[in-house]
Design a protein around this motif. Structure first.
Motif, PDB file in Angstrom:
ATOM      1  N   LYS A  71       0.912  -1.181  -0.025  1.00  0.00           N
ATOM      2  CA  LYS A  71       0.039  -0.025   0.147  1.00  0.00           C
ATOM      3  C   LYS A  71       0.830   1.353   0.159  1.00  0.00           C
ATOM      4  O   LYS A  71       2.019   1.237   0.736  1.00  0.00           O
ATOM      5  CB  LYS A  71      -0.794   0.176   1.095  1.00  0.00           C
ATOM      6  CG  LYS A  71      -1.688   1.145   1.131  1.00  0.00           C
ATOM      7  CD  LYS A  71      -2.705   0.872   2.588  1.00  0.00           C
ATOM      8  CE  LYS A  71      -3.915   2.139   2.509  1.00  0.00           C
ATOM      9  NZ  LYS A  71      -4.829   1.858   3.813  1.00  0.00           N
ATOM     10  N   GLU A  72       0.583   2.432  -0.754  1.00  0.00           N
ATOM     11  CA  GLU A  72       1.167   3.438  -1.024  1.00  0.00           C
ATOM     12  C   GLU A  72       0.395   4.666  -0.985  1.00  0.00           C
ATOM     13  O   GLU A  72      -0.422   4.663  -1.786  1.00  0.00           O
ATOM     14  CB  GLU A  72       2.191   3.122  -2.085  1.00  0.00           C
ATOM     15  CG  GLU A  72       3.278   4.463  -2.150  1.00  0.00           C
ATOM     16  CD  GLU A  72       4.515   3.746  -3.052  1.00  0.00           C
ATOM     17  OE1 GLU A  72       5.402   4.732  -3.232  1.00  0.00           O
ATOM     18  OE2 GLU A  72       4.573   2.940  -3.753  1.00  0.00           O
ATOM     19  N   ASN A  73       1.032   5.877  -0.595  1.00  0.00           N
ATOM     20  CA  ASN A  73       0.419   6.933  -0.816  1.00  0.00           C
ATOM     21  C   ASN A  73       0.816   7.820  -2.031  1.00  0.00           C
ATOM     22  O   ASN A  73       2.317   8.020  -1.939  1.00  0.00           O
ATOM     23  CB  ASN A  73       0.218   7.703   0.442  1.00  0.00           C
ATOM     24  CG  ASN A  73      -0.464   9.152   0.224  1.00  0.00           C
ATOM     25  OD1 ASN A  73      -0.525   9.697  -1.080  1.00  0.00           O
ATOM     26  ND2 ASN A  73      -1.241   9.482   1.402  1.00  0.00           N
ATOM     27  N   ASN A  74       0.462   8.041  -3.210  1.00  0.00           N
ATOM     28  CA  ASN A  74       1.011   8.719  -4.292  1.00  0.00           C
ATOM     29  C   ASN A  74       0.824  10.039  -4.321  1.00  0.00           C
ATOM     30  O   ASN A  74       0.991  10.636  -5.499  1.00  0.00           O
ATOM     31  CB  ASN A  74       0.494   7.722  -5.191  1.00  0.00           C
ATOM     32  CG  ASN A  74      -1.110   8.033  -5.766  1.00  0.00           C
ATOM     33  OD1 ASN A  74      -1.722   9.107  -4.982  1.00  0.00           O
ATOM     34  ND2 ASN A  74      -1.437   7.474  -6.826  1.00  0.00           N
ATOM     35  N   GLY A  77      -3.655  10.200  -3.147  1.00  0.00           N
ATOM     36  CA  GLY A  77      -4.672   9.349  -2.322  1.00  0.00           C
ATOM     37  C   GLY A  77      -3.792   7.932  -2.089  1.00  0.00           C
ATOM     38  O   GLY A  77      -2.692   7.817  -2.351  1.00  0.00           O
ATOM     39  N   ASN A  78      -4.321   6.924  -1.499  1.00  0.00           N
ATOM     40  CA  ASN A  78      -3.616   5.649  -1.280  1.00  0.00           C
ATOM     41  C   ASN A  78      -4.029   4.514  -2.310  1.00  0.00           C
ATOM     42  O   ASN A  78      -5.109   4.560  -2.812  1.00  0.00           O
ATOM     43  CB  ASN A  78      -4.245   5.128   0.174  1.00  0.00           C
ATOM     44  CG  ASN A  78      -3.695   5.955   1.255  1.00  0.00           C
ATOM     45  OD1 ASN A  78      -2.467   6.244   1.393  1.00  0.00           O
ATOM     46  ND2 ASN A  78      -4.573   5.837   2.296  1.00  0.00           N
ATOM     47  N   ASN A 115      -8.837   8.181  -2.534  1.00  0.00           N
ATOM     48  CA  ASN A 115      -8.216   9.635  -1.850  1.00  0.00           C
ATOM     49  C   ASN A 115      -8.953   9.973  -0.691  1.00  0.00           C
ATOM     50  O   ASN A 115      -8.245  10.924  -0.140  1.00  0.00           O
ATOM     51  CB  ASN A 115      -8.543  10.556  -3.021  1.00  0.00           C
ATOM     52  CG  ASN A 115      -9.935  10.978  -3.022  1.00  0.00           C
ATOM     53  OD1 ASN A 115     -10.774  10.578  -2.199  1.00  0.00           O
ATOM     54  ND2 ASN A 115     -10.354  12.064  -3.842  1.00  0.00           N
TER      55      ASN A 115
END
Length: 172
Positions: A71-74, A77-78, A115
Motif C-alpha cells: 500500500k502506498e500514498n501517491n 491518495g492511497n 483519496n
C-alpha cells in the motif's frame, strides 16, 4: 558377444530410468518478499507473497500464488494492489543443489485507489503471467529462491507489472 551387448544395454536402460526418477512427485508451499515499482511515485514497495505447488517430476510442475504489492500514498491518495496467478512450471537442474526454472500461466490483478474524500477507483484485469528464477536447496525439504515475475501488462496506477521476489520454499 551379443549377450554381453544386450546385458550392457539393459543395464544402461535400468540405470537411466532410475536416474530419471530421482525426484518423486511432491507438494510444496512458500513465502516471499516481493517488490514492485510504483507507477506514480517511482518508488519500490515491498509486499508479501504466498504460494504453493506440486512437482509432478524433476522438471514439470504447477504453481499458484498470491502477491500483495503493498500500500502506498501517491500524493493524491492511497493505492494498494495484489495479483493472483496459476502457472505451469519447468525446472532445469543446474547441479546437486541449484536449479533454474520458468513459469507461464495466467494472472488476475487488482488495483484500488482511494483519496479519502469519497473517490474510489478499482481496476481489475486478467493477463499473461510469466516468471524466471533460480533456487538453492538448503536440504531435502527447504530451499531459497529468487525470481523475476511479470503480472500481465503495466497498469494505469499502482504497482507496475514487473515484480522481483526472494522466497523460502518448504517441500512435503
Amino acid at each position: 558377444m551379443k549377450k554381453l551387448l544386450l546385458a550392457l544395454l539393459a543395464t544402461s536402460a535400468v540405470a537411466g530410468a532410475a536416474q530419471a526418477q530421482t525426484t518423486t512427485p511432491h507438494a510444496y508451499i512458500g513465502v516471499g518478499a516481493a517488490t514492485a515499482d510504483n507507477q506514480t511515485t517511482d518508488s519500490y514497495k515491498t509486499g508479501a507473497k504466498v504460494y504453493g505447488g506440486y512437482d509432478v517430476d524433476q522438471n514439470w510442475g504447477v504453481e499458484a500464488g498470491y502477491t500483495d504489492f503493498g500500500k502506498e500514498n501517491n500524493g493524491a491518495g492511497n493505492v494498494k494492489g495484489s495479483g493472483t496467478y496459476v502457472a505451469g512450471k519447468y525446472t532445469v537442474p543446474l547441479g546437486d543443489r541449484f536449479s533454474g526454472y520458468g513459469k507461464l500461466g495466467v494472472a488476475y490483478n487488482e488495483r484500488k485507489f482511494d483519496n479519502g474524500l469519497g473517490t474510489h477507483v478499482n481496476d481489475y484485469d486478467t493477463g499473461l503471467y510469466g516468471g524466471v528464477g533460480v533456487e538453492y536447496k538448503l536440504n531435502e525439504k527447504l530451499a531459497v529462491n529468487a525470481e523475476y515475475e511479470r503480472y500481465g501488462k503495466d497498469k494505469a496506477f499502482g504497482a507496475k507489472a514487473d515484480v522481483y521476489t526472494v522466497g523460502l520454499k518448504y517441500g512435503f
